[in-house]
Design a protein around this motif. Structure first.
Motif, PDB file in Angstrom:
ATOM      1  N   LEU A   1     -11.888  -9.171   0.428  1.00 12.66           N
ATOM      2  CA  LEU A   1     -12.163  -8.676   1.777  1.00 12.66           C
ATOM      3  C   LEU A   1     -12.946  -7.367   1.777  1.00 12.66           C
ATOM      4  O   LEU A   1     -13.690  -7.093   2.719  1.00 12.66           O
ATOM      5  N   GLY A   2     -12.759  -6.554   0.767  1.00  7.82           N
ATOM      6  CA  GLY A   2     -13.485  -5.288   0.696  1.00  7.82           C
ATOM      7  C   GLY A   2     -13.103  -4.308   1.782  1.00  7.82           C
ATOM      8  O   GLY A   2     -13.864  -3.383   2.084  1.00  7.82           O
ATOM      9  N   GLU A   3     -11.928  -4.470   2.367  1.00  2.00           N
ATOM     10  CA  GLU A   3     -11.503  -3.603   3.462  1.00  2.00           C
ATOM     11  C   GLU A   3     -10.921  -2.291   2.936  1.00  2.00           C
ATOM     12  O   GLU A   3     -10.311  -2.253   1.871  1.00  2.00           O
ATOM     13  N   PHE A   4     -11.093  -1.228   3.722  1.00  2.19           N
ATOM     14  CA  PHE A   4     -10.478   0.049   3.383  1.00  2.19           C
ATOM     15  C   PHE A   4      -9.025   0.036   3.828  1.00  2.19           C
ATOM     16  O   PHE A   4      -8.730  -0.271   4.986  1.00  2.19           O
ATOM     17  N   LEU A   5      -8.140   0.364   2.903  1.00  2.00           N
ATOM     18  CA  LEU A   5      -6.714   0.397   3.182  1.00  2.00           C
ATOM     19  C   LEU A   5      -6.227   1.837   3.211  1.00  2.00           C
ATOM     20  O   LEU A   5      -6.643   2.661   2.386  1.00  2.00           O
ATOM     21  N   PRO A   6      -5.309   2.161   4.121  1.00  2.00           N
ATOM     22  CA  PRO A   6      -4.778   3.524   4.184  1.00  2.00           C
ATOM     23  C   PRO A   6      -3.854   3.816   3.012  1.00  2.00           C
ATOM     24  O   PRO A   6      -3.342   2.908   2.346  1.00  2.00           O
ATOM     25  N   ALA A   7      -3.621   5.097   2.792  1.00  2.00           N
ATOM     26  CA  ALA A   7      -2.834   5.525   1.637  1.00  2.00           C
ATOM     27  C   ALA A   7      -1.433   4.951   1.640  1.00  2.00           C
ATOM     28  O   ALA A   7      -0.916   4.562   0.582  1.00  2.00           O
ATOM     29  N   ASP A   8      -0.793   4.884   2.802  1.00  2.00           N
ATOM     30  CA  ASP A   8       0.571   4.373   2.819  1.00  2.00           C
ATOM     31  C   ASP A   8       0.628   2.900   2.423  1.00  2.00           C
ATOM     32  O   ASP A   8       1.593   2.449   1.802  1.00  2.00           O
ATOM     33  N   ARG A   9      -0.430   2.139   2.733  1.00  2.00           N
ATOM     34  CA  ARG A   9      -0.461   0.733   2.350  1.00  2.00           C
ATOM     35  C   ARG A   9      -0.656   0.579   0.844  1.00  2.00           C
ATOM     36  O   ARG A   9       0.038  -0.229   0.202  1.00  2.00           O
ATOM     37  N   VAL A  10      -1.572   1.336   0.251  1.00  2.00           N
ATOM     38  CA  VAL A  10      -1.776   1.195  -1.196  1.00  2.00           C
ATOM     39  C   VAL A  10      -0.593   1.748  -1.973  1.00  2.00           C
ATOM     40  O   VAL A  10      -0.339   1.331  -3.109  1.00  2.00           O
ATOM     41  N   ALA A  11       0.164   2.659  -1.360  1.00  2.00           N
ATOM     42  CA  ALA A  11       1.406   3.104  -1.991  1.00  2.00           C
ATOM     43  C   ALA A  11       2.403   1.945  -2.040  1.00  2.00           C
ATOM     44  O   ALA A  11       3.101   1.756  -3.049  1.00  2.00           O
ATOM     45  N   GLU A  12       2.461   1.165  -0.969  1.00  2.00           N
ATOM     46  CA  GLU A  12       3.323  -0.019  -0.957  1.00  2.00           C
ATOM     47  C   GLU A  12       2.898  -1.017  -2.033  1.00  2.00           C
ATOM     48  O   GLU A  12       3.747  -1.687  -2.644  1.00  2.00           O
ATOM     49  N   LEU A  13       1.603  -1.106  -2.266  1.00  2.00           N
ATOM     50  CA  LEU A  13       1.084  -2.041  -3.268  1.00  2.00           C
ATOM     51  C   LEU A  13       1.272  -1.536  -4.697  1.00  2.00           C
ATOM     52  O   LEU A  13       1.158  -2.312  -5.638  1.00  2.00           O
ATOM     53  N   GLY A  14       1.520  -0.236  -4.854  1.00  2.00           N
ATOM     54  CA  GLY A  14       1.732   0.320  -6.180  1.00  2.00           C
ATOM     55  C   GLY A  14       0.529   1.009  -6.790  1.00  2.00           C
ATOM     56  O   GLY A  14       0.566   1.381  -7.966  1.00  2.00           O
ATOM     57  N   LEU A  15      -0.524   1.197  -6.001  1.00  2.00           N
ATOM     58  CA  LEU A  15      -1.727   1.840  -6.534  1.00  2.00           C
ATOM     59  C   LEU A  15      -1.581   3.355  -6.609  1.00  2.00           C
ATOM     60  O   LEU A  15      -2.195   4.006  -7.459  1.00  2.00           O
ATOM     61  N   VAL A  16      -0.801   3.943  -5.722  1.00  2.00           N
ATOM     62  CA  VAL A  16      -0.524   5.378  -5.780  1.00  2.00           C
ATOM     63  C   VAL A  16       0.983   5.594  -5.772  1.00  2.00           C
ATOM     64  O   VAL A  16       1.749   4.761  -5.276  1.00  2.00           O
ATOM     65  N   ASN A  17       1.393   6.741  -6.328  1.00  2.00           N
ATOM     66  CA  ASN A  17       2.825   7.050  -6.427  1.00  2.00           C
ATOM     67  C   ASN A  17       3.368   7.764  -5.198  1.00  2.00           C
ATOM     68  O   ASN A  17       4.489   7.485  -4.761  1.00  2.00           O
ATOM     69  N   ARG A  18       2.581   8.705  -4.674  1.00  2.00           N
ATOM     70  CA  ARG A  18       3.058   9.544  -3.587  1.00  2.00           C
ATOM     71  C   ARG A  18       1.945   9.748  -2.561  1.00  2.00           C
ATOM     72  O   ARG A  18       0.768   9.866  -2.932  1.00  2.00           O
ATOM     73  N   VAL A  19       2.336   9.814  -1.296  1.00  2.00           N
ATOM     74  CA  VAL A  19       1.418  10.131  -0.200  1.00  2.00           C
ATOM     75  C   VAL A  19       1.953  11.376   0.482  1.00  2.00           C
ATOM     76  O   VAL A  19       3.127  11.418   0.880  1.00  2.00           O
ATOM     77  N   VAL A  20       1.097  12.379   0.604  1.00  2.00           N
ATOM     78  CA  VAL A  20       1.517  13.674   1.153  1.00  2.00           C
ATOM     79  C   VAL A  20       0.498  14.144   2.184  1.00  2.00           C
ATOM     80  O   VAL A  20      -0.642  13.669   2.201  1.00  2.00           O
ATOM     81  N   PRO A  21       0.876  15.080   3.056  1.00  2.00           N
ATOM     82  CA  PRO A  21      -0.106  15.645   3.985  1.00  2.00           C
ATOM     83  C   PRO A  21      -1.268  16.270   3.233  1.00  2.00           C
ATOM     84  O   PRO A  21      -1.101  16.794   2.128  1.00  2.00           O
ATOM     85  N   ARG A  22      -2.437  16.215   3.835  1.00  2.00           N
ATOM     86  CA  ARG A  22      -3.651  16.722   3.180  1.00  2.00           C
ATOM     87  C   ARG A  22      -3.470  18.166   2.709  1.00  2.00           C
ATOM     88  O   ARG A  22      -3.882  18.521   1.598  1.00  2.00           O
ATOM     89  N   GLU A  23      -2.831  18.983   3.532  1.00  2.00           N
ATOM     90  CA  GLU A  23      -2.695  20.399   3.185  1.00  2.00           C
ATOM     91  C   GLU A  23      -1.732  20.618   2.013  1.00  2.00           C
ATOM     92  O   GLU A  23      -1.732  21.687   1.399  1.00  2.00           O
ATOM     93  N   ALA A  24      -0.925  19.621   1.684  1.00  2.00           N
ATOM     94  CA  ALA A  24       0.024  19.756   0.585  1.00  2.00           C
ATOM     95  C   ALA A  24      -0.437  19.025  -0.678  1.00  2.00           C
ATOM     96  O   ALA A  24       0.294  18.992  -1.665  1.00  2.00           O
ATOM     97  N   LEU A  25      -1.639  18.461  -0.653  1.00  2.00           N
ATOM     98  CA  LEU A  25      -2.085  17.591  -1.743  1.00  2.00           C
ATOM     99  C   LEU A  25      -2.141  18.312  -3.083  1.00  2.00           C
ATOM    100  O   LEU A  25      -1.558  17.855  -4.074  1.00  2.00           O
ATOM    101  N   GLU A  26      -2.831  19.433  -3.150  1.00  2.00           N
ATOM    102  CA  GLU A  26      -2.989  20.121  -4.427  1.00  2.00           C
ATOM    103  C   GLU A  26      -1.656  20.618  -4.961  1.00  2.00           C
ATOM    104  O   GLU A  26      -1.361  20.482  -6.158  1.00  2.00           O
ATOM    105  N   GLU A  27      -0.838  21.182  -4.097  1.00  2.00           N
ATOM    106  CA  GLU A  27       0.462  21.697  -4.521  1.00  2.00           C
ATOM    107  C   GLU A  27       1.357  20.569  -5.032  1.00  2.00           C
ATOM    108  O   GLU A  27       2.036  20.711  -6.061  1.00  2.00           O
TER     109      GLU A  27
END
Length: 266
Positions: free
Chosen positions: A169-195
């Motif tokens: 499909l080539g669709e863009f998926l939001p971070a919370d969805r790819v977290a459900e899929l296992g592609l990312v471990n944690r989703v955080v607010p943008r301002e807290a990303l680096e910390e």
């Protein structure tokens, strides 16, 4: 742009931070970017002071994948660019494998878009932290170029049907969805990303580097083994790990209820 400026390196307390520094191309994986990343990973592999690596980006986005303008320019080659394309994808694949083979864990710190080979880059890292506004795609199919090499890393991170859905499909998926899929471990607010990413990296850096190196290598090696072979292999790995000075000192401290020792990495 020189290699030294297209990828920036900054070390803090055992954590090496690599920054993709080509925001004008959405940090595309150009020839120069691939060469610079490969060189940095090779240096880090030999640097015992580095315990963990963070891969982040300059600008608003993480990585848009390959530099399509750079690639298109080679269609004027005598063979239409075929050999160049083959060499480029081989170079990119080798860089991705450097991440997997690196003794130190690599954490992708993702904001904005991570698409095509940029999504592959996230999948190739050992861990990933994403901002809540990040989006992910293997979008090559939308322009007639199926994400076949990104598929390798993607299909080793998410379930088969989920990977095929992203690829087809080539669709863009939001971070919370790819977290459900296992592609990312944690989703955080943008301002807290680096910390948040640094907190994760420092937690890893506090562990025995010998144990982490042994464990990371064994994790990837056992993945494709049959069950019995995987258990036999990891049993040998744990026995070897038991012989390390760090394991001897750490287990001794634990059983004696003493403070954990300073790790030697041996």
């Amino acid at each position: 742009m020189t290699n030294s400026s297209i990828v920036l390196r900054d070390d803090h307390d055992g954590v090496a931070i690599l920054t993709l520094n080509a925001p004008d191309t959405i940090n595309a994986l150009s020839e120069a970017m691939l060469e610079a990343l490969s060189s940095e990973f090779d240096r880090i592999a030999q640097d015992r002071s580095v315990k963990a690596v963070i891969l982040r980006s300059a600008g608003k986005h993480f990585c848009a994948g390959h530099n399509l303008k750079e690639m298109t320019a080679r269609r004027d080659d005598d063979d239409g660019g075929f050999q160049y394309f083959q060499d480029l994808f081989a170079t990119c694949s080798a860089m991705m494998q450097r991440i997997v083979n690196l003794p130190q864990p690599v954490i992708a710190e993702v904001k904005g878009i991570a698409t095509a080979a940029g999504c592959q880059l996230v999948a190739s890292c050992d861990l990933a932290v994403a901002s809540d506004d990040a989006t992910f795609a293997t979008s090559g199919v939308n322009i007639g170029l199926f994400c076949s090499t990104p598929m390798v890393a993607l299909s080793r991170n998410v379930a088969r049907k989920s990977a095929m859905e992203m690829l087809l499909l080539g669709e863009f998926l939001p971070a919370d969805r790819v977290a459900e899929l296992g592609l990312v471990n944690r989703v955080v607010p943008r301002e807290a990303l680096e910390e948040s990413t640094m907190e994760l990296a420092r937690a890893i850096a506090d562990k025995s580097p010998a144990a982490v190196k042994i464990g990371k290598r064994a994790f990837y090696q056992q993945l494709d083994m049959p069950l019995a072979e995987a258990y036999a292999f990891t049993g040998r790995v744990m026995a070897e790990n038991m012989m390390s000075r760090d394991a001897e000192a750490g287990i001794g401290a634990f059983t004696q209820k003493a403070p954990m020792p300073a790790w030697t990495g041996e």
